[in-house]
Design an enzyme around this catalytic site. Structure first.
Site, mmCIF file in Angstrom:
data_model
loop_
_atom_site.group_PDB
_atom_site.id
_atom_site.type_symbol
_atom_site.label_atom_id
_atom_site.label_comp_id
_atom_site.label_asym_id
_atom_site.label_seq_id
_atom_site.Cartn_x
_atom_site.Cartn_y
_atom_site.Cartn_z
ATOM 1 N N GLU A 40 8.139 -10.407 5.106
ATOM 2 C CA GLU A 40 7.356 -10.154 6.307
ATOM 3 C C GLU A 40 6.005 -10.820 6.067
ATOM 4 O O GLU A 40 5.080 -10.230 5.526
ATOM 5 C CB GLU A 40 7.172 -8.662 6.574
ATOM 6 C CG GLU A 40 6.671 -8.405 7.994
ATOM 7 C CD GLU A 40 5.261 -7.837 8.115
ATOM 8 O OE1 GLU A 40 4.718 -7.868 9.222
ATOM 9 O OE2 GLU A 40 4.692 -7.361 7.118
ATOM 10 N N ASP A 77 7.228 -5.736 2.952
ATOM 11 C CA ASP A 77 6.226 -5.545 3.998
ATOM 12 C C ASP A 77 4.889 -6.175 3.594
ATOM 13 O O ASP A 77 4.439 -6.000 2.459
ATOM 14 C CB ASP A 77 6.057 -4.032 4.219
ATOM 15 C CG ASP A 77 5.052 -3.716 5.308
ATOM 16 O OD1 ASP A 77 5.250 -4.189 6.429
ATOM 17 O OD2 ASP A 77 4.071 -2.995 5.019
ATOM 18 N N GLN A 88 -3.877 4.121 4.267
ATOM 19 C CA GLN A 88 -2.980 3.229 3.516
ATOM 20 C C GLN A 88 -3.793 2.556 2.407
ATOM 21 O O GLN A 88 -4.581 1.650 2.673
ATOM 22 C CB GLN A 88 -2.370 2.176 4.459
ATOM 23 C CG GLN A 88 -1.346 2.770 5.413
ATOM 24 C CD GLN A 88 -0.982 1.837 6.562
ATOM 25 O OE1 GLN A 88 -1.853 1.341 7.265
ATOM 26 N NE2 GLN A 88 0.298 1.604 6.759
ATOM 27 N N HIS A 93 8.814 -4.724 16.397
ATOM 28 C CA HIS A 93 7.983 -3.520 16.520
ATOM 29 C C HIS A 93 6.488 -3.850 16.528
ATOM 30 O O HIS A 93 5.676 -3.014 16.845
ATOM 31 C CB HIS A 93 8.290 -2.583 15.356
ATOM 32 C CG HIS A 93 7.787 -3.141 14.062
ATOM 33 N ND1 HIS A 93 8.265 -4.326 13.533
ATOM 34 C CD2 HIS A 93 6.822 -2.718 13.207
ATOM 35 C CE1 HIS A 93 7.618 -4.587 12.422
ATOM 36 N NE2 HIS A 93 6.738 -3.629 12.187
ATOM 37 N N HIS A 129 0.838 -1.202 0.000
ATOM 38 C CA HIS A 129 0.000 0.000 0.000
ATOM 39 C C HIS A 129 0.868 1.244 0.000
ATOM 40 O O HIS A 129 2.002 1.215 0.464
ATOM 41 C CB HIS A 129 -0.895 0.024 1.242
ATOM 42 C CG HIS A 129 -0.179 -0.429 2.487
ATOM 43 N ND1 HIS A 129 -0.383 -1.663 3.042
ATOM 44 C CD2 HIS A 129 0.759 0.158 3.267
ATOM 45 C CE1 HIS A 129 0.377 -1.818 4.110
ATOM 46 N NE2 HIS A 129 1.098 -0.718 4.269
HETATM 47 C C1 GLC Z 1 3.630 -4.627 8.492
HETATM 48 C C2 GLC Z 1 4.335 -3.868 9.575
HETATM 49 C C3 GLC Z 1 3.339 -3.261 10.488
HETATM 50 C C4 GLC Z 1 2.426 -2.394 9.691
HETATM 51 C C5 GLC Z 1 1.823 -3.139 8.528
HETATM 52 C C6 GLC Z 1 1.176 -2.209 7.553
HETATM 53 O O1 GLC Z 1 2.944 -5.702 8.983
HETATM 54 O O2 GLC Z 1 5.206 -4.711 10.256
HETATM 55 O O3 GLC Z 1 3.966 -2.534 11.506
HETATM 56 O O4 GLC Z 1 1.406 -1.928 10.518
HETATM 57 O O5 GLC Z 1 2.770 -3.821 7.796
HETATM 58 O O6 GLC Z 1 2.151 -1.628 6.725
HETATM 59 C C1 GLC Z 2 -1.089 -8.664 10.908
HETATM 60 C C2 GLC Z 2 -0.474 -8.642 9.586
HETATM 61 C C3 GLC Z 2 0.953 -8.293 9.664
HETATM 62 C C4 GLC Z 2 1.133 -7.053 10.493
HETATM 63 C C5 GLC Z 2 0.439 -7.109 11.772
HETATM 64 C C6 GLC Z 2 0.498 -5.776 12.438
HETATM 65 O O1 GLC Z 2 -0.534 -9.686 11.638
HETATM 66 O O2 GLC Z 2 -0.594 -9.892 8.973
HETATM 67 O O3 GLC Z 2 1.446 -8.112 8.404
HETATM 68 O O4 GLC Z 2 2.468 -6.926 10.831
HETATM 69 O O5 GLC Z 2 -0.874 -7.459 11.569
HETATM 70 O O6 GLC Z 2 -0.146 -5.857 13.654
#
Ligand code: GLC
Ligand code: GLC
Length: 661
Positions: A343, A301, A269, A410, A201
């Site tokens: 990720e 991501d 987003q 994080h 996004h």
């Molecule tokens: C990933 C990041 C998370 C974020 C999400 C949206 O999961 O780790 O912190 O909120 O993507 O970009």
């Molecule tokens: C969900 C998403 C992951 C993101 C996380 C943030 O688990 O799958 O991508 O990091 O939410 O809380």
């Protein structure tokens, strides 16, 4: 620098190769100097063409698209600095396993260790970061993992994951030139840099989104935009929600457009439409732009979300894999030294597919979110059944790929364990998850933890957990109560977690602040831009005055910092802890004890047994249950001490970990 301005090469009977040669000349490529490019392209040509046409053939404008992709690759190759091209060659020469003569890929280097940080919270700016490299070296860190630092959404920005300029460093952090210098400086010191590509996004104030809002048809096509609720409703029927509490639903009404836009994460987003080849070309330019700044490991991501189809969960669809494969093949032509980090916070059986789908490369490294969640489960239950059952099966990876392992990051801790395994471990899935939530939010009687529920979904009762490593381990409550025993146990829990992520599997990663046992930071509650998102409690700003205490003997900071440094340093010298070393979870002689065996893959060097006690009391592990190590000669490598043996058993103290070899 965001450029989609890739002109279609002239047609007229010339071969693709000749055309590219002409383009190379026009771009100022040196005659003969582009041999590596053509060699690499030639090698992957078929794969790139097939993947590209599987995703995009039949799309409008199809005719010139593939040629534009090739030209784009060449442009980016010509832009790639010579310094990085030399690194590419060096990394190509290292070769890959299983060739026994090869050193193997850089990201599988023995002893590699990582540190994840927010630039602003850790050091203020890129310039400030330069001054802190020695601190990371002191800890033994080799791979620096920056959280997002590109220009981002005004106001709320999801920690930088709402990007408004993919290739422009946020001026509050510094400049692009400074970023390039940092990468160079890290390389000079034998270190590596990881950074994000938030490719699912963009922010709703990215120039593409702004253009879409003001009626630009091309940019409107970069997103999922629907005139009414018909399609959104079809999608919603099968899509889960990521942030049900603060961003319910997966679509946002955008009045300027009189339309609904897909927004799986936050309303600011906007999900990028990867089924549009024009968007794909834009994002290839972004990816290679990042690579050309000197980033070694590009974090993809939210990669499972890349492809959307109504009627599905819109996660882990085959096309998402095809995109990653295609991106990797493109990167391999231009910047083969660069690796991808997935990720993918999904079931481990799905994560593994982002590393390698049927012998075709996707990402090279993946977060081991499952290990994190399992370690916290074992601490709360003091039992290792679920950890042993899941970990034993889940961590096997394809050749030339590896895990990134961590105790905290994080994000929140999700409780996505396999229900059947929870049952086999003797628990009832729903109740077990509720227990863990209550435990880590301090509600369960006897809990030591001070965490919070994250994103409770009122409809399902599901939630995840926020909190720093130290606070979830009980340090915050122990300091508040002044209970010396509780404090000692909290410290030991942190030590146990770091000893395990340094030895079980993968590249161990410290989340910034854990090395000083930083506790939850509650200042987010008073910041209107952060107040909705309690993940900020576990992203404390670095406190450099506290960091000084790492050198003051007897402090908590000194104890934790030196423990992690020691784990990293000792691990480096143990061939059985190499990334591709083999492992087995051995049957445990006690329900609180985990016993793993690790051994070098090529049979050279000896095995090491990792023994960990999740109980608050000492435990004895009968030697008869320990295979693969010469018990008479064995020592505790981590403690650099002889084993404590009583009768015919190895003794583990409360939360004790032994690296027996
Ligand atoms: C990933 C990041 C998370 C974020 C999400 C949206 O999961 O780790 O912190 O909120 O993507 O970009
Ligand atoms: C969900 C998403 C992951 C993101 C996380 C943030 O688990 O799958 O991508 O990091 O939410 O809380």
């Amino acid at each position: 620098m965001t450029s989609g301005a890739v002109s279609a090469p002239g047609s007229g009977g010339t071969s693709a190769r000749e055309q590219l040669g002409q383009t190379a000349a026009a771009l100022g490529g040196r005659p003969g100097g582009d041999a590596a490019f053509f060699l690499r392209l030639g090698y992957r040509y078929g794969a790139i063409r097939d993947l590209f046409s599987s995703l995009y053939s039949g799309k409008p404008g199809d005719g010139g698209l593939f040629e534009r992709l090739q030209t784009l690759l060449l442009e980016k190759y010509c832009e790639r600095p010579d310094r990085l091209k030399a690194i590419d060659l060096e990394r190509e020469r290292r070769g890959s396993r299983p060739d026994p003569r090869s050193r193997g890929p850089w990201y599988l280097e023995p002893g590699l260790t990582a540190y994840m940080l927010y630039l602003d919270r850790f050091a203020g700016t890129l310039r400030g970061f330069r001054e802190r490299i020695p601190y990371l070296e002191e800890l033994g860190v080799r791979l620096v993992h920056f959280m997002p630092f590109f220009r981002t959404h005004e106001g709320k920005n999801d920690g930088g994951f709402a990007v408004s300029d993919y290739l422009g460093v946020d001026p509050r952090c510094g400049t692009n030139e400074e970023l390039v210098e940092i990468a160079e400086k890290l390389h000079d010191r034998g270190m590596y840099l990881a950074a994000d590509l938030a490719l699912n996004h963009s922010a709703d104030d990215h120039p593409w989104a702004l253009a879409a809002k003001s009626g630009d048809e091309r940019c409107r096509g970069y997103y999922y935009v629907f005139p009414d609720r018909r399609e959104p409703d079809r999608f919603e029927a099968a899509m889960p929600q990521v942030f049900p509490e603060t961003a319910p639903g997966n679509f946002t009404r955008v009045p300027e457009m009189g339309a609904w836009v897909m927004t799986v994460f936050h309303d600011f987003q906007w999900d990028l439409n990867w089924s549009n080849p024009e968007l794909f070309l834009e994002m290839v330019a972004v990816l290679l732009g990042l690579a050309n700044m000197g980033i070694d490991l590009i974090r993809l991501d939210a990669v499972p979300y890349l492809w959307k189809e109504a009627g599905t969960s819109c996660q882990n669809l085959p096309q998402a894999h095809a995109i990653v494969r295609l991106l990797k093949a493109c990167a391999d032509v231009v910047a083969p030294g660069v690796a991808f980090l997935a990720e993918a916070i999904v079931q481990p059986s799905e994560i593994v597919k982002y590393l390698d789908s049927g012998g075709i490369e996707e990402c090279q490294v993946a977060y081991h979110a499952s290990l994190m969640a399992l370690l916290w489960e074992a601490l709360a239950t003091r039992k290792t059944g679920l950890l042993a059952a899941s970990f034993g099966e889940e961590v096997r990876l394809p050749e030339n790929t590896g895990w990134l392992s961590y105790a905290r990051c994080h994000d929140d801790i999700g409780l996505g364990y396999d229900d059947r395994k929870i049952e086999r471990a003797g628990f009832t899935p729903g109740m077990h998850r509720r227990f863990l939530l209550d435990f880590y939010t301090g509600i369960f009687p006897g809990s030591w933890a001070t965490g919070r529920r994250f994103m409770e979904n009122p409809a399902t009762g599901e939630a995840r957990i926020s909190g720093t490593c130290a606070s979830l381990c009980g340090l915050e409550s122990a300091l508040a109560s002044g209970d010396a025993l509780a404090l000692e146990l909290a410290i030991r829990r942190i030590e146990l977690l770091y000893a395990l992520i340094s030895s079980l599997v993968g590249i161990p990663m410290v989340f910034s602040g854990d090395e000083l046992a930083l506790r939850n930071d509650y200042s987010w509650e008073n910041d209107p831009e952060l107040a909705e998102d309690n993940r900020w409690m576990h992203r404390p700003a670095m406190d450099w005055a506290v960091a000084e205490r790492r050198h003051a003997e007897g402090t908590i900071e000194a104890r934790i910092f030196s423990h992690i440094r020691r784990c990293f340093a000792v691990r480096r010298g143990i061939p059985a802890f190499a990334q591709d070393a083999l492992f087995d979870v051995l049957p445990s002689p006690a329900e609180n004890v985990l016993v793993c065996s690790r051994r070098p893959k090529d049979g050279s060097g000896s095995a090491v047994l990792v023994l960990a006690n999740f109980a608050l009391e000492r435990r004895q592990v009968p030697c008869s249950s320990l295979r693969g190590v010469d018990l008479r000669a064995a020592r505790d490598l981590l403690g650099d001490a002889p084993l404590v043996i009583e009768g015919d058993a190895v003794v583990l103290g409360a939360y004790g970990v032994v690296w027996m070899g």
